[in-house]
Design an enzyme around this catalytic site. Structure first.
Site, PDB file in Angstrom:
ATOM      1  N   ARG A 273       0.847  -1.198   0.000  1.00 26.32           N
ATOM      2  CA  ARG A 273       0.000   0.000   0.000  1.00 26.32           C
ATOM      3  C   ARG A 273       0.878   1.243   0.000  1.00 26.32           C
ATOM      4  NH1 ARG A 273      -5.357  -0.080   1.214  1.00 26.32           N
ATOM      5  NH2 ARG A 273      -5.118  -2.145   2.154  1.00 26.32           N
ATOM      6  N   SER A 350      -9.272  -5.343 -10.302  1.00 26.22           N
ATOM      7  CA  SER A 350     -10.703  -5.112 -10.120  1.00 26.22           C
ATOM      8  C   SER A 350     -11.340  -4.881 -11.480  1.00 26.22           C
ATOM      9  CB  SER A 350     -10.954  -3.901  -9.218  1.00 26.22           C
ATOM     10  OG  SER A 350     -10.608  -4.187  -7.883  1.00 26.22           O
TER      11      SER A 350
END
Length: 430
Positions: A273, A350
């Site tokens: 991240r 995604s």
């Protein structure tokens, strides 16, 4: 956004979407503003018609009648002017409310609160079996001197990254391989800037609601996008596209920036991240035909899976539930790739279908075979995002001596090398 006529006629379905997607919006407030705006417009139209009719009478009126008619015209004009601010305020309020209306999820989407209620569809690939104690990606980077977290943190702050040597070359190899792979499948390669205007975030659906995730340039209206979807979606904003130009399919490479607001304490170690990364995004603009769009959904999902298979990484495909799919999505699947050190699958891709929700915000229209002006449909999916993909890539392909086996698909981009981490010959000045 959704078509206002659709919202009026399908208030129950829209309210259900608001509830299951966890959107903060009272649809009754929107419908009330809509009714008030319609009443205002009708009042204005009636007064304009009265003023116009009065103006036609004035030249024919007698001298005695004319002053009263002229005064009536002035009074009507003044009243119309006084209604303008109220009319504009209602129009602005309605637009802001419409921007918050979520799309209707596909009938196949499971109802759920968050990612814990996503549904696994299938698993692909074989999980690695190590006959030695495997290292995590941070330990692998440190072992080979492929990262310098302390120095880059001094330069760029927390959640930044720096890759050195073979790791830097590996990152470039993955990105280049992905662009070539998608180009071979008919996607137009693009390199685009992450620097965009605020309205592009509204057009893509990231605003309102995602403002805290975006970096803003002080002293400028410009902002930094977290995916190439944002600029690419606005490339044809407001244009009337020729029918024969559709579909459009892009493989867009850009830097990406995300503030990661709300993620304090999560994934602070390593490459999972970070605030700045590089990403190849698949973006498709097609005709307003759900069957065609679903074929594209399957195609961009298959592309992402084929990329992971080429990288020889095990993964699973999950269907996102209503609470984890975003306001604009009709359908969304995530691909999660196996991370051995954590013994979990982590999201790396995604895949989303948005119907005409995004196109309405952006003004992406075309005339169909019958000459009717309609909004296109949009889809997007990750091609590859780095450095996150390097986490499973390094960990799954590590060997007992700490070296990294290079998947065959990447070897042409790394000078034919089959292994990374071997001692290299020292470079000397000649």
């Amino acid at each position: 956004m959704l078509d206002l006529k659709f919202i009026r006629e399908n208030a129950g379905a829209v309210k259900h979407a608001i509830a299951v997607k966890g959107v903060t919006l009272d649809l009754d407030d929107l419908l009330q503003v809509d009714r008030e705006l319609l009443e205002l417009k009708q009042r204005v139209e009636a007064m304009q018609a009265e003023r116009n009719a009065n103006a036609k009478i004035v030249p024919k009126a007698t001298p005695d009648e004319r002053p009263a008619l002229i005064q009536k015209g002035k009074d009507l004009a003044e009243e119309l002017k006084s209604l303008e601010p109220q009319l504009r305020a209602h129009e602005d309020m309605l637009r802001q409310l419409l921007l918050r209306v979520p799309n209707i999820p596909h009938e196949s989407v499971p109802v759920g609160r968050d990612d814990s209620e996503n549904v696994e569809l299938r698993r692909e690939g074989t999980l690695p079996h190590f006959d030695f104690t495997p290292l995590d990606h941070v330990e692998l980077l440190e072992k080979h001197g492929w990262a310098d977290p302390e120095r880059v943190a001094r330069v760029s702050g927390s959640r930044s990254y720096l890759l050195k040597g073979d790791a830097a070359m590996l990152e470039m190899a993955v990105l280049t391989f992905t662009m070539n792979f998608l180009a071979a499948r008919g996607f137009t390669p693009l390199t685009t800037s992450a620097l965009v205007r605020p309205e592009t975030f509204v057009a893509s659906g990231h605003f309102p609601g995602g403002e805290d995730q975006v970096y803003k340039i002080e002293g400028s209206e410009m902002m930094l996008a977290g995916t190439a979807e944002v600029p690419v979606n606005s490339l044809y904003a407001g244009e009337q596209l020729p029918l024969d130009a559709l579909p459009m399919a892009f493989a867009a490479l850009s830097a990406a920036f995300r503030s990661e607001a709300g993620s304090a304490g999560r994934d602070v170690r390593g490459l999972i991240r970070v605030h700045e990364f590089r990403k190849v995004e698949q973006y498709v603009l097609c005709r307003a035909d759900e069957a065609e769009a679903m074929r594209w959904f399957a195609a961009i999902l298959a592309n992402a899976e084929a990329l992971l298979q080429a990288l020889e990484l095990p993964y699973r495909v999950v269907q996102n539930c209503t609470g984890d799919m975003g306001a604009g999505k009709v359908l969304m699947y995530d691909i999660e790739t196996w991370v051995p050190s954590e013994q979990i699958y982590r999201e790396t891709h995604s895949c989303s279908y948005l119907g005409d929700w995004q196109a309405r915000r952006t003004g992406l229209r075309y005339r169909d075979e019958h000459g009717k002006l309609v909004f296109a449909h949009t889809l997007n999916n990750t091609g590859i995002a780095s450095p996150r993909i390097l986490v499973p890539l390094l960990e799954n392909h590590q060997q007992a001596d700490g070296t990294i086996r290079v998947p065959a698909a990447l070897r042409p981009y790394l000078g034919g090398r089959e292994v990374l981490g071997q001692v290299a010959t020292a470079v000397t000045a000649s």
